[in-house]
Every structure is written in structure tokens, then in C-alpha cells.
Design a protein around this motif. Structure first.
Motif, PDB file in Angstrom:
ATOM      1  N   ILE A  63       0.864  -1.182   0.000  1.00 34.59           N
ATOM      2  CA  ILE A  63       0.000   0.000   0.000  1.00 34.59           C
ATOM      3  C   ILE A  63       0.898   1.229   0.000  1.00 34.59           C
ATOM      4  O   ILE A  63       1.799   1.345   0.830  1.00 34.59           O
ATOM      5  CB  ILE A  63      -0.917  -0.009   1.233  1.00 34.59           C
ATOM      6  N   THR A  64       0.652   2.141  -0.939  1.00 36.76           N
ATOM      7  CA  THR A  64       1.457   3.359  -1.024  1.00 36.76           C
ATOM      8  C   THR A  64       0.682   4.593  -0.565  1.00 36.76           C
ATOM      9  O   THR A  64       1.273   5.633  -0.312  1.00 36.76           O
ATOM     10  CB  THR A  64       1.952   3.587  -2.461  1.00 36.76           C
ATOM     11  N   GLY A  65      -0.639   4.472  -0.458  1.00 37.56           N
ATOM     12  CA  GLY A  65      -1.449   5.592  -0.017  1.00 37.56           C
ATOM     13  C   GLY A  65      -2.918   5.251  -0.090  1.00 37.56           C
ATOM     14  O   GLY A  65      -3.296   4.146  -0.487  1.00 37.56           O
ATOM     15  N   TYR A  66      -3.730   6.218   0.294  1.00 36.30           N
ATOM     16  CA  TYR A  66      -5.174   6.013   0.232  1.00 36.30           C
ATOM     17  C   TYR A  66      -5.896   7.350   0.226  1.00 36.30           C
ATOM     18  O   TYR A  66      -5.327   8.391   0.551  1.00 36.30           O
ATOM     19  CB  TYR A  66      -5.666   5.148   1.399  1.00 36.30           C
ATOM     20  N   GLU A  86       6.566   5.320   3.759  1.00 39.32           N
ATOM     21  CA  GLU A  86       7.107   4.009   3.399  1.00 39.32           C
ATOM     22  C   GLU A  86       5.934   3.107   3.022  1.00 39.32           C
ATOM     23  O   GLU A  86       4.947   3.041   3.762  1.00 39.32           O
ATOM     24  CB  GLU A  86       7.849   3.387   4.584  1.00 39.32           C
ATOM     25  N   PRO A  87       6.020   2.398   1.898  1.00 34.50           N
ATOM     26  CA  PRO A  87       4.946   1.456   1.557  1.00 34.50           C
ATOM     27  C   PRO A  87       4.758   0.443   2.685  1.00 34.50           C
ATOM     28  O   PRO A  87       5.712   0.103   3.389  1.00 34.50           O
ATOM     29  CB  PRO A  87       5.446   0.766   0.288  1.00 34.50           C
ATOM     30  N   TYR A 108      -2.162   0.718  -4.550  1.00 32.64           N
ATOM     31  CA  TYR A 108      -1.209  -0.384  -4.412  1.00 32.64           C
ATOM     32  C   TYR A 108      -0.119  -0.292  -5.475  1.00 32.64           C
ATOM     33  O   TYR A 108      -0.341   0.252  -6.554  1.00 32.64           O
ATOM     34  CB  TYR A 108      -1.928  -1.737  -4.605  1.00 32.64           C
ATOM     35  N   GLU A 109       1.017  -0.882  -5.155  1.00 36.66           N
ATOM     36  CA  GLU A 109       2.098  -1.090  -6.118  1.00 36.66           C
ATOM     37  C   GLU A 109       2.636  -2.489  -5.891  1.00 36.66           C
ATOM     38  O   GLU A 109       2.591  -3.002  -4.778  1.00 36.66           O
ATOM     39  CB  GLU A 109       3.238  -0.085  -5.900  1.00 36.66           C
TER      40      GLU A 109
END
Length: 124
Positions: A63-66, A86-87, A108-109
């Protein structure tokens, strides 16, 4: 004169908020042209007046953000974009207003495992 000054200040504030929102939106994937909701792609509706939701990334992803929405844009509680420093594989989503979450979208990445460096064998 005070009214003109107040209108000018309000315009500058609105311009500043727009610029901030534009930076946040350009830094995250978007799928909605409506500034009152999170991007539609991957949007999850929340019920039961939950003020926090814990999300775990699927295998092979981080997860990189939301984006999280709680409350009303008119009340200043519209979508909030969060980019993680940080992911992470698990994140707890909350809104700064502490109100019940209406919906969220997670970004996501793929995880990138470093390729192991081969160890030389003796005599090679």
C-alpha cells in the motif's frame, strides 16, 4: 472596504486550497472528476459508522497511499489523500475529522524483491 478585503482573502484561501488539492491529486492515482468523493477505481463503501478500517495489501503488493472520505465537503471533511512515507502491507485508515468513514480507495504497487546476488563458488 472590509467586505472587499474579506472577499480577496477568501479568494486567496480558495486558490491555495485548490493548489494543495491539485498537488495531492496529481501525486495519487485519480479516477473521479468529482472533488467530493474519492476516486471510483477500487472505492470501498463503509457502513456501520466505522471511524477506522484496517486494510491488508494482496499478496505481491504494498500500500502506497489512500483516499478516505468522512463527513461533508461543505463542513471541510471531504476526501483526504494520504501518501505513505514508506509502503506498507497493512494500514489503518482514519479521517482527520474522526467522523465515520463513508468510503475509501487504496493505492497499491507491486512489491519488488531484490534479486539475490549469486555467491561465487570456490575454484570458479
Amino acid at each position: 472596504m472590509k467586505r472587499l478585503l474579506a472577499l480577496g482573502a477568501a479568494a486567496l484561501l480558495a486558490l491555495g486550497l485548490f493548489a494543495t488539492a491539485s498537488v495531492a491529486a496529481s501525486a495519487t492515482p485519480t479516477g473521479s472528476s468529482d472533488p467530493a468523493v474519492c476516486p471510483a477505481e477500487g472505492k470501498v463503501e463503509v457502513s456501520d459508522e466505522q471511524t477506522l478500517v484496517t486494510v491488508t495489501a494482496p499478496a505481491g503488493m504494498v500500500i502506497t497511499g489512500y483516499c478516505v472520505k468522512a463527513g461533508s465537503v461543505k463542513q471541510g471533511d471531504g476526501p483526504m489523500y494520504v501518501l505513505l512515507d514508506e509502503p506498507a502491507t497493512t494500514v489503518t485508515i482514519t479521517h482527520m475529522s474522526e467522523k465515520a468513514i463513508s468510503h475509501y480507495s487504496v493505492y497499491y504497487e507491486p512489491t519488488y524483491e531484490p534479486t539475490p546476488t549469486p555467491t561465487p563458488t570456490p575454484g570458479s
